[in-house]
Design a protein around this motif. Structure first.
Motif, mmCIF file in Angstrom:
data_model
loop_
_atom_site.group_PDB
_atom_site.id
_atom_site.type_symbol
_atom_site.label_atom_id
_atom_site.label_comp_id
_atom_site.label_asym_id
_atom_site.label_seq_id
_atom_site.Cartn_x
_atom_site.Cartn_y
_atom_site.Cartn_z
ATOM 1 N N ASN A 213 0.843 -1.193 0.000
ATOM 2 C CA ASN A 213 0.000 0.000 0.000
ATOM 3 C C ASN A 213 0.878 1.242 0.000
ATOM 4 O O ASN A 213 1.611 1.501 0.955
ATOM 5 N N VAL A 214 0.807 2.034 -1.063
ATOM 6 C CA VAL A 214 1.622 3.250 -1.153
ATOM 7 C C VAL A 214 0.757 4.498 -1.060
ATOM 8 O O VAL A 214 1.202 5.598 -1.380
ATOM 9 N N ALA A 215 -0.476 4.353 -0.598
ATOM 10 C CA ALA A 215 -1.394 5.494 -0.552
ATOM 11 C C ALA A 215 -1.273 6.301 0.727
ATOM 12 O O ALA A 215 -1.606 7.472 0.764
ATOM 13 N N GLY A 216 -0.779 5.695 1.812
ATOM 14 C CA GLY A 216 -0.775 6.379 3.098
ATOM 15 C C GLY A 216 0.552 7.002 3.437
ATOM 16 O O GLY A 216 1.445 7.155 2.613
ATOM 17 N N VAL A 217 0.690 7.369 4.728
ATOM 18 C CA VAL A 217 1.934 7.965 5.221
ATOM 19 C C VAL A 217 3.007 6.887 5.275
ATOM 20 O O VAL A 217 2.769 5.780 5.723
ATOM 21 N N SER A 218 4.215 7.230 4.812
ATOM 22 C CA SER A 218 5.307 6.270 4.795
ATOM 23 C C SER A 218 6.603 6.966 5.146
ATOM 24 O O SER A 218 6.870 8.070 4.687
ATOM 25 N N VAL A 219 7.434 6.293 5.937
ATOM 26 C CA VAL A 219 8.738 6.871 6.261
ATOM 27 C C VAL A 219 9.640 6.902 5.043
ATOM 28 O O VAL A 219 10.646 7.598 5.020
ATOM 29 N N SER A 220 9.313 6.129 4.000
ATOM 30 C CA SER A 220 10.138 6.129 2.797
ATOM 31 C C SER A 220 9.748 7.231 1.840
ATOM 32 O O SER A 220 10.394 7.412 0.815
ATOM 33 N N ARG A 221 8.671 7.965 2.142
ATOM 34 C CA ARG A 221 8.255 9.070 1.271
ATOM 35 C C ARG A 221 8.343 10.363 2.065
ATOM 36 O O ARG A 221 7.349 10.924 2.508
ATOM 37 N N ASP A 222 9.580 10.814 2.270
ATOM 38 C CA ASP A 222 9.871 11.948 3.126
ATOM 39 C C ASP A 222 10.024 13.205 2.271
ATOM 40 O O ASP A 222 10.839 13.229 1.348
ATOM 41 N N PRO A 223 9.260 14.284 2.551
ATOM 42 C CA PRO A 223 9.355 15.495 1.737
ATOM 43 C C PRO A 223 10.575 16.346 2.032
ATOM 44 O O PRO A 223 10.853 17.295 1.300
ATOM 45 N N SER A 224 11.325 16.068 3.102
ATOM 46 C CA SER A 224 12.535 16.834 3.377
ATOM 47 C C SER A 224 13.630 16.422 2.395
ATOM 48 O O SER A 224 13.593 15.336 1.812
ATOM 49 N N ASP A 225 14.612 17.303 2.198
ATOM 50 C CA ASP A 225 15.664 17.040 1.221
ATOM 51 C C ASP A 225 16.709 16.104 1.828
ATOM 52 O O ASP A 225 17.557 16.515 2.614
ATOM 53 N N ARG A 226 16.619 14.834 1.453
ATOM 54 C CA ARG A 226 17.555 13.830 1.949
ATOM 55 C C ARG A 226 18.478 13.336 0.844
ATOM 56 O O ARG A 226 19.034 12.240 0.911
ATOM 57 N N THR A 227 18.644 14.151 -0.178
ATOM 58 C CA THR A 227 19.460 13.747 -1.320
ATOM 59 C C THR A 227 20.850 13.297 -0.892
ATOM 60 O O THR A 227 21.350 12.255 -1.342
ATOM 61 N N ASP A 228 21.486 14.063 -0.014
ATOM 62 C CA ASP A 228 22.853 13.732 0.385
ATOM 63 C C ASP A 228 22.923 12.409 1.146
ATOM 64 O O ASP A 228 23.918 11.682 1.040
#
Length: 306
Positions: A213-228
């Motif tokens: 289920n990819v519809a809800g809140v997920s720790v893998s879908r973080d809006p902060s910039d974690r590129t580095d």
């Protein structure tokens, strides 16, 4: 494996942050055609949990708000079964999941195996997809399978947590939640296991045996910039791999993290790292270019709405 007495004992381990979907996840374990011996729910401190009642359920609490991988390891360490089957609290298993997976490894002697399967992906919205499109080859490299970019699009390769089943001894000798595993808990563990155990058998069944289920809140879908963070993970874990594999990774996963944060600077850092440390292939470079355009478009739309 038709005789229940000859089957391995199974401990299902569910790490939860208290999402309401936990009850559905637990029910899907209770509905297995091959009954589990125990269900270990590992909850973050202070969260409220709700799930069906069953004498096989054990509820553990983490000592702090740790990462999901460390919660899984707590459950693995507490398990009494000889086999671990992982499940996230917002996913569910199909009723034949365990029976099909354990039948696939019935003839393997010892503890050097991991079995996975395809999954049905729900969301966002009403979307339904079957991932992965391509299964890992027998004896194939986990790192190459997951991060070599052969085509555009999502879902081409995947070994998702809720599909994984493996011997308890394996999960205790090679542990989840290493200091450098963030942000790729599953790949970190899988790559570490394969490098430690060269004769490891990774089996991926073509059947769709779980729902992701990819519809809800997920720790893998973080809006902060974690590129580095993604870039550093690639340099740490994929540095020993081929320049093509490292370059492909750096042009894709860190770029996706930059898109989540709408960070053009993040895309530039990821592509620069790919060109400096690796040799990305054409599909990975196109992916980075397309996502640069996507960020520009998203930022323009946001500006017009102000």
């Amino acid at each position: 494996m038709t005789d229940r007495a000859m089957m391995p004992s199974v401990s299902a381990v569910i790490a939860t942050m208290g999402r309401p979907s936990l009850g559905r996840a637990v029910q899907s374990v209770l509905d297995q055609t091959l009954p589990v011996d125990e269900i270990i729910i590992v909850a973050e401190p202070g969260v409220t949990t709700s799930f069906p009642a069953d004498e096989r359920i054990v509820l553990l609490r983490t000592s702090d708000g740790g990462e999901p991988a460390r919660s899984r390891q707590l459950g693995i360490d507490a398990a009494s079964g000889s086999v671990i089957a992982l499940l996230d609290d917002d996913d569910v298993w199909s009723p034949s999941k365990l029976a099909r997976q354990l039948a696939a490894v019935d003839s393997i002697d010892g503890d050097h195996w991991i079995v996975s399967s395809r999954m049905l992906v729900l969301g966002p919205g009403t979307r339904h997809r079957k991932w992965p499109r391509r299964l890992i080859d027998p004896g194939g490299s986990v790192a190459d399978y997951l991060f070599r970019f052969y085509a555009l699009g999502f879902g081409n390769a995947n070994l998702q947590t809720s599909t994984l089943c493996f011997p308890t001894a394996l999960g205790r000798s090679i542990r989840w939640g290493g200091a450098l595993d963030d942000p790729h808990d599953e790949p970190s563990w899988l790559i570490r296991v394969q490098r430690t155990i060269p004769d490891l058998q990774v089996i991926q069944l073509p059947e769709t045996l779980s729902i992701y289920n990819v519809a809800g809140v997920s720790v893998s879908r973080d809006p902060s910039d974690r590129t580095d963070t993604y870039i550093q993970w690639g340099l740490q874990y994929l540095g020993p791999e081929s320049p093509r594999l490292l370059g492909d990774y750096l042009c894709t996963s860190p770029v996706s993290a930059a898109v989540s944060a709408r960070s053009l600077a993040g895309v530039r850092r990821a592509v620069w790292a790919a060109l400096r440390h690796g040799r990305p292939g054409p599909f990975a470079l196109v992916y980075a270019a397309l996502n640069t355009g996507r960020i520009l478009w998203l930022n323009a739309v946001s500006a017009l709405r102000r």
